[in-house]
Motif scaffolding. Structure first.
Motif, short mmCIF file in Angstrom:
data_model
loop_
_atom_site.label_atom_id
_atom_site.label_comp_id
_atom_site.label_asym_id
_atom_site.label_seq_id
_atom_site.Cartn_x
_atom_site.Cartn_y
_atom_site.Cartn_z
N ILE A 162 0.86 -1.19 0.00
CA ILE A 162 0.00 0.00 0.00
C ILE A 162 0.89 1.24 0.00
O ILE A 162 1.73 1.41 0.87
CB ILE A 162 -0.94 0.01 1.22
N THR A 163 0.69 2.11 -1.00
CA THR A 163 1.54 3.29 -1.15
C THR A 163 0.68 4.51 -1.46
O THR A 163 -0.21 4.45 -2.30
CB THR A 163 2.52 3.08 -2.32
N PRO A 164 0.91 5.64 -0.80
CA PRO A 164 0.17 6.86 -1.13
C PRO A 164 0.59 7.38 -2.50
O PRO A 164 1.74 7.24 -2.91
CB PRO A 164 0.57 7.84 -0.01
N ILE A 165 -0.34 7.97 -3.21
CA ILE A 165 -0.06 8.58 -4.51
C ILE A 165 0.22 10.07 -4.28
O ILE A 165 -0.65 10.80 -3.80
CB ILE A 165 -1.24 8.38 -5.48
N ALA A 166 1.42 10.48 -4.61
CA ALA A 166 1.86 11.85 -4.30
C ALA A 166 0.90 12.89 -4.87
O ALA A 166 0.45 12.79 -6.01
CB ALA A 166 3.27 12.08 -4.86
N VAL A 211 -2.88 0.15 -3.99
CA VAL A 211 -2.62 -1.13 -3.36
C VAL A 211 -2.28 -2.12 -4.47
O VAL A 211 -3.08 -2.33 -5.38
CB VAL A 211 -3.83 -1.64 -2.56
N THR A 212 -1.10 -2.70 -4.40
CA THR A 212 -0.67 -3.68 -5.40
C THR A 212 -0.63 -5.06 -4.77
O THR A 212 0.11 -5.26 -3.79
CB THR A 212 0.71 -3.33 -5.97
N LEU A 243 -5.09 -1.72 -7.23
CA LEU A 243 -6.28 -1.03 -6.77
C LEU A 243 -5.92 0.41 -6.42
O LEU A 243 -4.94 0.65 -5.71
CB LEU A 243 -6.84 -1.74 -5.52
N VAL A 244 -6.68 1.36 -6.92
CA VAL A 244 -6.53 2.77 -6.56
C VAL A 244 -7.79 3.19 -5.82
O VAL A 244 -8.91 2.98 -6.30
CB VAL A 244 -6.31 3.66 -7.80
N LEU A 262 2.22 0.41 3.84
CA LEU A 262 2.04 -0.79 4.65
C LEU A 262 2.18 -2.00 3.74
O LEU A 262 1.56 -2.06 2.67
CB LEU A 262 0.66 -0.80 5.31
N VAL A 263 3.00 -2.97 4.15
CA VAL A 263 3.15 -4.22 3.41
C VAL A 263 2.80 -5.36 4.35
O VAL A 263 3.31 -5.41 5.47
CB VAL A 263 4.60 -4.41 2.89
#
Length: 247
Positions: free
Chosen positions: A200-204, A211-212, A228-229, A237-238
């Motif tokens: 899970i990574t925030p989009i700048a 979420v990949t 998933l966006v 978070l991983v």
């Protein structure tokens, strides 16, 4: 399936036995014993289940095929009834994020046979420029403020091992609705132990996160990738977990 016998269902006078077995099998398909699209037990198991010969089962299946209620391919026979699969998936629902759609959300899903994004192709072992089965999902809240979109690419291994997925190839034109929420159950029934890794990574510059999800089996073979966006604000978070194969 609970075992039944011909004595439990007396024949109508003059009615061939295979027609009665076809009717009993159709009843079990309708009540969800075998959900639409999933493989039926083999002829031997069906013969034991109904207490009849394999030839009788074969005739019953032929009757249901002629009526378009059962389809058969190299992997066996499967129910071809219209409607959604019955029952609640035993494992995490598909696609990623679909289980969290709020009440009143408007959702749309479809499948296409097309070339996946380069990053997907490389990770899944799909040759450059070669198509594969792709699934797209979109969910919007009733007020239109919360939006979730997910894109999934399936690997050649997944299509080779999971007959329920492979059957979507012929109707993957991107226009019709697709019901793949039992994907992970289908994989488990095919004997695959599922290892999920979600990042899970925030989009700048936006309130959204990506979420990949990468899924592989017990042999470390890739099965699918979903991106998933969704609207949210979280730190990276991983987490990983394993879903054992069905026994």
């Amino acid at each position: 399936m609970a075992r039944t016998t011909p004595q439990s269902h007396p024949l109508t006078e003059g009615e061939p036995l295979y027609r009665r077995i076809a009717a009993q099998l159709l009843g079990e398909l309708h009540d969800g014993t075998t959900p639409p699209g999933e493989r039926l037990p083999g002829e031997r198991q069906l013969a034991e289940h109904f207490g009849v010969s394999r030839e009788t089962v074969r005739q019953a299946l032929q009757l249901l095929r002629r009526e378009g209620l059962v389809a058969t391919d190299r992997r066996g026979s499967h129910a071809a009834l219209p409607g959604l699969p019955v029952g609640t998936p035993a494992s995490d629902g598909f696609p990623l994020g679909s289980g969290r759609a709020g009440r009143g959300a408007v959702t749309r899903a479809g499948v296409a046979w097309e070339v996946p994004p380069p990053a997907h192709a490389e990770a899944l072992g799909v040759a450059p420029g070669r198509p594969t089965l792709m699934h797209r999902y979109r969910s919007a809240s009733a007020d239109g403020r919360e939006l979730r979109t997910a894109v999934t690419s399936f690997s050649p291994v997944a299509l080779a091992e999971v007959g329920e997925l492979a059957r979507y190839r012929d109707r993957a034109d991107g226009t019709g609705a697709a019901e793949l929420r039992r994907t992970y159950d289908w994989m488990r029934r095919a004997g695959l132990t599922l290892h999920h890794r979600d990042t899970i990574t925030p989009i700048a510059g936006t309130p959204a996160v990506r979420v990949t999800r990468r899924v592989h089996d017990q042999y470390a073979r890739p099965l699918e990738i979903t991106e998933l966006v969704m609207d949210a604000q979280q730190d990276v978070l991983v987490y990983e977990f394993t879903v054992p194969a069905a026994v």
